[in-house]
Scaffold this motif. Structure first.
Motif, PDB file in Angstrom:
ATOM      1  N   ALA A 120       0.839  -1.202   0.000  1.00  0.00           N
ATOM      2  CA  ALA A 120       0.000   0.000   0.000  1.00  0.00           C
ATOM      3  C   ALA A 120       0.875   1.254   0.000  1.00  0.00           C
ATOM      4  CB  ALA A 120      -0.943  -0.001   1.200  1.00  0.00           C
ATOM      5  N   VAL A 121       1.910   1.268   0.833  1.00  0.00           N
ATOM      6  CA  VAL A 121       2.827   2.412   0.895  1.00  0.00           C
ATOM      7  C   VAL A 121       3.483   2.624  -0.465  1.00  0.00           C
ATOM      8  CG1 VAL A 121       5.056   3.182   1.849  1.00  0.00           C
ATOM      9  CG2 VAL A 121       3.270   2.318   3.375  1.00  0.00           C
ATOM     10  N   PHE A 122       3.949   1.551  -1.079  1.00  0.00           N
ATOM     11  CA  PHE A 122       4.615   1.678  -2.375  1.00  0.00           C
ATOM     12  C   PHE A 122       3.678   2.239  -3.435  1.00  0.00           C
ATOM     13  CE2 PHE A 122       5.759   0.086  -6.551  1.00  0.00           C
ATOM     14  CZ  PHE A 122       7.051   0.557  -6.661  1.00  0.00           C
ATOM     15  N   LEU A 123       2.489   1.670  -3.553  1.00  0.00           N
ATOM     16  CA  LEU A 123       1.576   2.103  -4.608  1.00  0.00           C
ATOM     17  C   LEU A 123       1.136   3.555  -4.431  1.00  0.00           C
ATOM     18  CD1 LEU A 123      -0.626  -1.080  -5.096  1.00  0.00           C
ATOM     19  CD2 LEU A 123       1.151  -0.205  -6.625  1.00  0.00           C
ATOM     20  N   VAL A 124       0.821   3.951  -3.207  1.00  0.00           N
ATOM     21  CA  VAL A 124       0.289   5.293  -2.971  1.00  0.00           C
ATOM     22  C   VAL A 124       1.402   6.341  -2.891  1.00  0.00           C
ATOM     23  CG1 VAL A 124      -1.007   6.746  -1.350  1.00  0.00           C
ATOM     24  CG2 VAL A 124      -1.824   4.439  -1.895  1.00  0.00           C
ATOM     25  N   TYR A 125       2.439   6.064  -2.104  1.00  0.00           N
ATOM     26  CA  TYR A 125       3.449   7.095  -1.862  1.00  0.00           C
ATOM     27  C   TYR A 125       4.593   7.096  -2.865  1.00  0.00           C
ATOM     28  CZ  TYR A 125       0.968   7.651   2.521  1.00  0.00           C
ATOM     29  OH  TYR A 125       0.005   7.861   3.462  1.00  0.00           O
ATOM     30  N   ILE A 142     -11.317   0.065  -0.415  1.00  0.00           N
ATOM     31  CA  ILE A 142     -10.556   1.313  -0.236  1.00  0.00           C
ATOM     32  C   ILE A 142     -10.277   1.564   1.250  1.00  0.00           C
ATOM     33  CG2 ILE A 142     -12.546   2.861  -0.158  1.00  0.00           C
ATOM     34  CD1 ILE A 142     -10.860   4.818  -1.894  1.00  0.00           C
ATOM     35  N   GLY A 143     -11.200   1.173   2.109  1.00  0.00           N
ATOM     36  CA  GLY A 143     -10.994   1.327   3.550  1.00  0.00           C
ATOM     37  C   GLY A 143      -9.807   0.521   4.048  1.00  0.00           C
ATOM     38  N   THR A 144      -9.574  -0.618   3.424  1.00  0.00           N
ATOM     39  CA  THR A 144      -8.424  -1.444   3.789  1.00  0.00           C
ATOM     40  C   THR A 144      -7.131  -0.733   3.435  1.00  0.00           C
ATOM     41  OG1 THR A 144      -9.725  -3.449   3.469  1.00  0.00           O
ATOM     42  CG2 THR A 144      -7.328  -3.700   3.448  1.00  0.00           C
ATOM     43  N   ILE A 145      -7.100  -0.079   2.273  1.00  0.00           N
ATOM     44  CA  ILE A 145      -5.913   0.701   1.873  1.00  0.00           C
ATOM     45  C   ILE A 145      -5.681   1.813   2.887  1.00  0.00           C
ATOM     46  CG2 ILE A 145      -4.979   2.307   0.135  1.00  0.00           C
ATOM     47  CD1 ILE A 145      -4.866  -0.630  -0.732  1.00  0.00           C
ATOM     48  N   ARG A 148      -4.348   0.315   6.101  1.00  0.00           N
ATOM     49  CA  ARG A 148      -2.962  -0.141   5.961  1.00  0.00           C
ATOM     50  C   ARG A 148      -1.996   1.035   5.956  1.00  0.00           C
ATOM     51  NH1 ARG A 148      -3.663  -4.841   1.285  1.00  0.00           N
ATOM     52  NH2 ARG A 148      -4.770  -6.334   2.644  1.00  0.00           N
ATOM     53  N   LEU A 149      -2.365   2.120   5.285  1.00  0.00           N
ATOM     54  CA  LEU A 149      -1.502   3.300   5.242  1.00  0.00           C
ATOM     55  C   LEU A 149      -1.395   3.953   6.618  1.00  0.00           C
ATOM     56  CD1 LEU A 149      -2.594   4.842   1.835  1.00  0.00           C
ATOM     57  CD2 LEU A 149      -0.418   3.709   2.357  1.00  0.00           C
ATOM     58  N   ALA A 150      -2.515   4.061   7.309  1.00  0.00           N
ATOM     59  CA  ALA A 150      -2.497   4.667   8.647  1.00  0.00           C
ATOM     60  C   ALA A 150      -1.637   3.836   9.598  1.00  0.00           C
ATOM     61  CB  ALA A 150      -3.920   4.794   9.185  1.00  0.00           C
ATOM     62  N   THR A 151      -1.793   2.526   9.539  1.00  0.00           N
ATOM     63  CA  THR A 151      -1.004   1.640  10.396  1.00  0.00           C
ATOM     64  C   THR A 151       0.469   1.722  10.035  1.00  0.00           C
ATOM     65  OG1 THR A 151      -2.900   0.156  10.595  1.00  0.00           O
ATOM     66  CG2 THR A 151      -0.753  -0.738  11.213  1.00  0.00           C
ATOM     67  N   ALA A 157       6.513   5.944  12.225  1.00  0.00           N
ATOM     68  CA  ALA A 157       6.716   7.028  13.191  1.00  0.00           C
ATOM     69  C   ALA A 157       7.250   6.469  14.506  1.00  0.00           C
ATOM     70  CB  ALA A 157       5.414   7.782  13.424  1.00  0.00           C
ATOM     71  N   GLN A 158       6.721   5.337  14.917  1.00  0.00           N
ATOM     72  CA  GLN A 158       7.185   4.709  16.155  1.00  0.00           C
ATOM     73  C   GLN A 158       8.633   4.258  16.012  1.00  0.00           C
ATOM     74  OE1 GLN A 158       5.057   1.163  17.216  1.00  0.00           O
ATOM     75  NE2 GLN A 158       5.823   1.164  19.307  1.00  0.00           N
ATOM     76  N   MET A 159       8.986   3.669  14.870  1.00  0.00           N
ATOM     77  CA  MET A 159      10.365   3.219  14.643  1.00  0.00           C
ATOM     78  C   MET A 159      11.327   4.398  14.611  1.00  0.00           C
ATOM     79  SD  MET A 159      10.197   0.131  11.870  1.00  0.00           S
ATOM     80  CE  MET A 159       8.666   0.363  10.986  1.00  0.00           C
ATOM     81  N   VAL A 160      10.907   5.502  13.978  1.00  0.00           N
ATOM     82  CA  VAL A 160      11.763   6.678  13.854  1.00  0.00           C
ATOM     83  C   VAL A 160      11.979   7.330  15.214  1.00  0.00           C
ATOM     84  CG1 VAL A 160      11.877   9.022  12.907  1.00  0.00           C
ATOM     85  CG2 VAL A 160      11.201   7.120  11.450  1.00  0.00           C
ATOM     86  N   ASN A 161      10.961   7.311  16.049  1.00  0.00           N
ATOM     87  CA  ASN A 161      11.042   7.977  17.351  1.00  0.00           C
ATOM     88  C   ASN A 161      11.543   7.078  18.467  1.00  0.00           C
ATOM     89  OD1 ASN A 161      10.112  10.454  16.373  1.00  0.00           O
ATOM     90  ND2 ASN A 161       8.005   9.742  16.466  1.00  0.00           N
ATOM     91  N   THR A 162      11.867   5.820  18.164  1.00  0.00           N
ATOM     92  CA  THR A 162      12.359   4.885  19.166  1.00  0.00           C
ATOM     93  C   THR A 162      13.881   4.821  19.071  1.00  0.00           C
ATOM     94  OG1 THR A 162      10.354   3.580  18.905  1.00  0.00           O
ATOM     95  CG2 THR A 162      12.195   2.515  20.001  1.00  0.00           C
ATOM     96  N   PRO A 163      14.562   4.933  20.209  1.00  0.00           N
ATOM     97  CA  PRO A 163      16.027   4.858  20.179  1.00  0.00           C
ATOM     98  C   PRO A 163      16.489   3.525  19.563  1.00  0.00           C
ATOM     99  CG  PRO A 163      15.252   5.527  22.346  1.00  0.00           C
ATOM    100  CD  PRO A 163      14.042   5.139  21.546  1.00  0.00           C
TER     101      PRO A 163
END
Length: 171
Positions: A120-125, A142-145, A148-151, A157-163
């Motif tokens: 989903a990230v690849f196709l949209v972003y 479409i709700g699944t897309i 998936r994008l929100a998750t 964001a969690q990975m980036v903000n985690t040491p």
């Protein structure tokens, strides 16, 4: 649409199809096979293309369908064909090394996502598909897309903000 029209469009989209094949399979040889199979199927089924719609979306849907069929048929072993994020080509921005380092970190985080979210990230972003086009390509609502994008955004964001020391323990 004629076969020669499809050939022309295939030539224009080969790089994008290969990149999507690599995102799906995480294996260069498998990505090449997926693109070859997509080209053959698109040429065979050229009469099924609906004029006035996006041909790239149609081609991506064909590639995705072939991938799903292959996965089911081969019962792919866990981790087969993984491509490290460092091996993925970085954009040739010729900018500072910080940009490349940032890109490599983003790709590492995206690669760590489950396949459904990664697609989903690849196709949209990356490919710029609308949510509707991505949902049609992946044959999901479409709700699944959107989910998936929100998750995926939340996980990244969690990975980036985690040491890093905490991240290493989780992976």
């Amino acid at each position: 649409m004629t076969t020669s029209d499809v050939r022309q469009h295939l030539a224009e989209h080969l790089t994008r199809l290969w990149r999507y094949g690599l995102v799906l399979s995480r294996n260069r040889e498998v990505a090449e096979e997926l693109v070859q199979s997509t080209c053959v199927r698109a040429l065979e089924k050229s009469a099924q293309f609906t004029p006035g719609t996006r041909i790239d979306s149609w081609l991506f849907a064909i590639l995705h369908s072939i991938w799903v069929s292959d996965v089911r048929a081969r019962q792919v072993r866990l981790g087969q064909g993984f491509v490290e994020s460092d091996e993925l080509p970085a954009p040739d921005t010729r900018e500072l090394d910080d940009t490349r380092l940032h890109y490599a970190k983003v790709m590492q985080h995206v690669s760590a996502l489950p396949e459904a979210q990664r697609n989903a990230v690849f196709l949209v972003y990356v490919e710029g598909f609308t949510y509707q086009e991505a949902s049609e390509t992946l044959s999901v609502p479409i709700g699944t897309i959107m989910s998936r994008l929100a998750t995926a955004r939340a996980k990244i964001a969690q990975m980036v903000n985690t040491p890093p020391s905490v991240q290493e323990k989780r992976f």
